[in-house]
Design an enzyme around this catalytic site. Structure first.
Site, PDB file in Angstrom:
ATOM      1  N   TYR A  18      57.644 -45.444 -62.260  1.00  6.75           N
ATOM      2  CA  TYR A  18      57.175 -44.571 -63.341  1.00  6.75           C
ATOM      3  C   TYR A  18      57.942 -43.247 -63.330  1.00  6.75           C
ATOM      4  O   TYR A  18      58.431 -42.783 -64.362  1.00  6.75           O
ATOM      5  CB  TYR A  18      55.672 -44.327 -63.202  1.00  6.75           C
ATOM      6  CG  TYR A  18      55.071 -43.554 -64.350  1.00  6.75           C
ATOM      7  CD1 TYR A  18      54.630 -44.197 -65.495  1.00  6.75           C
ATOM      8  CD2 TYR A  18      54.959 -42.162 -64.287  1.00  6.75           C
ATOM      9  CE1 TYR A  18      54.077 -43.486 -66.552  1.00  6.75           C
ATOM     10  CE2 TYR A  18      54.410 -41.447 -65.339  1.00  6.75           C
ATOM     11  CZ  TYR A  18      53.969 -42.113 -66.465  1.00  6.75           C
ATOM     12  OH  TYR A  18      53.428 -41.394 -67.509  1.00  6.75           O
ATOM     13  N   HIS A  22      61.043 -41.505 -65.999  1.00  7.63           N
ATOM     14  CA  HIS A  22      60.870 -40.206 -66.646  1.00  7.63           C
ATOM     15  C   HIS A  22      61.916 -39.177 -66.205  1.00  7.63           C
ATOM     16  O   HIS A  22      61.893 -38.041 -66.661  1.00  7.63           O
ATOM     17  CB  HIS A  22      59.466 -39.656 -66.360  1.00  7.63           C
ATOM     18  CG  HIS A  22      58.398 -40.327 -67.157  1.00  7.63           C
ATOM     19  ND1 HIS A  22      57.891 -41.569 -66.830  1.00  7.63           N
ATOM     20  CD2 HIS A  22      57.744 -39.937 -68.271  1.00  7.63           C
ATOM     21  CE1 HIS A  22      56.977 -41.905 -67.708  1.00  7.63           C
ATOM     22  NE2 HIS A  22      56.863 -40.933 -68.596  1.00  7.63           N
ATOM     23  N   TYR A  41      54.276 -30.811 -72.352  1.00  4.73           N
ATOM     24  CA  TYR A  41      53.698 -32.131 -72.067  1.00  4.73           C
ATOM     25  C   TYR A  41      53.889 -32.375 -70.584  1.00  4.73           C
ATOM     26  O   TYR A  41      55.014 -32.389 -70.094  1.00  4.73           O
ATOM     27  CB  TYR A  41      54.427 -33.185 -72.888  1.00  4.73           C
ATOM     28  CG  TYR A  41      53.750 -34.529 -73.041  1.00  4.73           C
ATOM     29  CD1 TYR A  41      52.770 -34.982 -72.175  1.00  4.73           C
ATOM     30  CD2 TYR A  41      54.128 -35.372 -74.072  1.00  4.73           C
ATOM     31  CE1 TYR A  41      52.178 -36.216 -72.339  1.00  4.73           C
ATOM     32  CE2 TYR A  41      53.552 -36.615 -74.259  1.00  4.73           C
ATOM     33  CZ  TYR A  41      52.566 -37.034 -73.391  1.00  4.73           C
ATOM     34  OH  TYR A  41      51.990 -38.260 -73.555  1.00  4.73           O
ATOM     35  N   TRP A  76      59.730 -46.987 -76.352  1.00  5.41           N
ATOM     36  CA  TRP A  76      59.281 -46.431 -75.072  1.00  5.41           C
ATOM     37  C   TRP A  76      58.039 -47.165 -74.578  1.00  5.41           C
ATOM     38  O   TRP A  76      57.940 -47.539 -73.421  1.00  5.41           O
ATOM     39  CB  TRP A  76      59.018 -44.935 -75.217  1.00  5.41           C
ATOM     40  CG  TRP A  76      58.540 -44.298 -73.950  1.00  5.41           C
ATOM     41  CD1 TRP A  76      57.248 -43.989 -73.629  1.00  5.41           C
ATOM     42  CD2 TRP A  76      59.323 -43.938 -72.815  1.00  5.41           C
ATOM     43  NE1 TRP A  76      57.182 -43.440 -72.372  1.00  5.41           N
ATOM     44  CE2 TRP A  76      58.453 -43.396 -71.855  1.00  5.41           C
ATOM     45  CE3 TRP A  76      60.679 -44.013 -72.525  1.00  5.41           C
ATOM     46  CZ2 TRP A  76      58.893 -42.936 -70.618  1.00  5.41           C
ATOM     47  CZ3 TRP A  76      61.120 -43.533 -71.299  1.00  5.41           C
ATOM     48  CH2 TRP A  76      60.237 -43.011 -70.360  1.00  5.41           C
ATOM     49  N   TRP A  77      57.073 -47.340 -75.475  1.00  7.46           N
ATOM     50  CA  TRP A  77      55.859 -48.056 -75.076  1.00  7.46           C
ATOM     51  C   TRP A  77      56.181 -49.455 -74.572  1.00  7.46           C
ATOM     52  O   TRP A  77      55.643 -49.898 -73.567  1.00  7.46           O
ATOM     53  CB  TRP A  77      54.889 -48.146 -76.241  1.00  7.46           C
ATOM     54  CG  TRP A  77      54.192 -46.879 -76.590  1.00  7.46           C
ATOM     55  CD1 TRP A  77      54.161 -45.711 -75.877  1.00  7.46           C
ATOM     56  CD2 TRP A  77      53.415 -46.652 -77.754  1.00  7.46           C
ATOM     57  NE1 TRP A  77      53.417 -44.780 -76.534  1.00  7.46           N
ATOM     58  CE2 TRP A  77      52.935 -45.321 -77.683  1.00  7.46           C
ATOM     59  CE3 TRP A  77      53.071 -47.434 -78.850  1.00  7.46           C
ATOM     60  CZ2 TRP A  77      52.125 -44.770 -78.674  1.00  7.46           C
ATOM     61  CZ3 TRP A  77      52.267 -46.885 -79.832  1.00  7.46           C
ATOM     62  CH2 TRP A  77      51.800 -45.569 -79.744  1.00  7.46           C
TER      63      TRP A  77
END
Length: 104
Positions: A18, A22, A41, A76-77
């Site tokens: 993860y 990013h 964010y 992205w999802w």
């Protein structure tokens, strides 16, 4: 400015993956977020529960909602689907949190 917080889950053992996905986030996704009024964010991990806590600040609710409809967000999802619980449309399963206090 609008503030939202929400939680998501990360599949066990996917913490490193993860974070890797990013660092850096796709430039075109960053551009979409900024062009749709996202000012800040952040996502935090509770390693004990694999819970992701997200906090976002943005200018306009309609623009925030529009991000989900962009091609880059949809890609992205789909890219993240294998490391976290996802809905049938590939969006991450999430639950919005109610703000109870704010200083400043």
């Amino acid at each position: 400015m609008i503030r939202k917080a929400f939680i998501m889950q990360l599949n066990s053992g996917q913490e490193e993956e993860y974070q890797k996905r990013h660092e850096p986030i796709w430039p075109e996704l960053e551009s979409i977020l900024k062009s749709h009024g996202v000012h800040s964010y952040s996502i935090f991990l509770d390693s004990d529960t694999h819970t992701l806590f997200a906090y976002v600040e943005f200018a306009n609710e309609a623009e925030w909602d529009a991000i989900a409809k962009t091609d880059v967000c949809q890609r992205w999802w789909k890219y993240m689907r294998d490391i976290m619980p996802s809905n049938p449309d590939n969006s991450p399963v999430s639950r919005e949190l109610k703000q109870m206090f704010q200083l400043g």
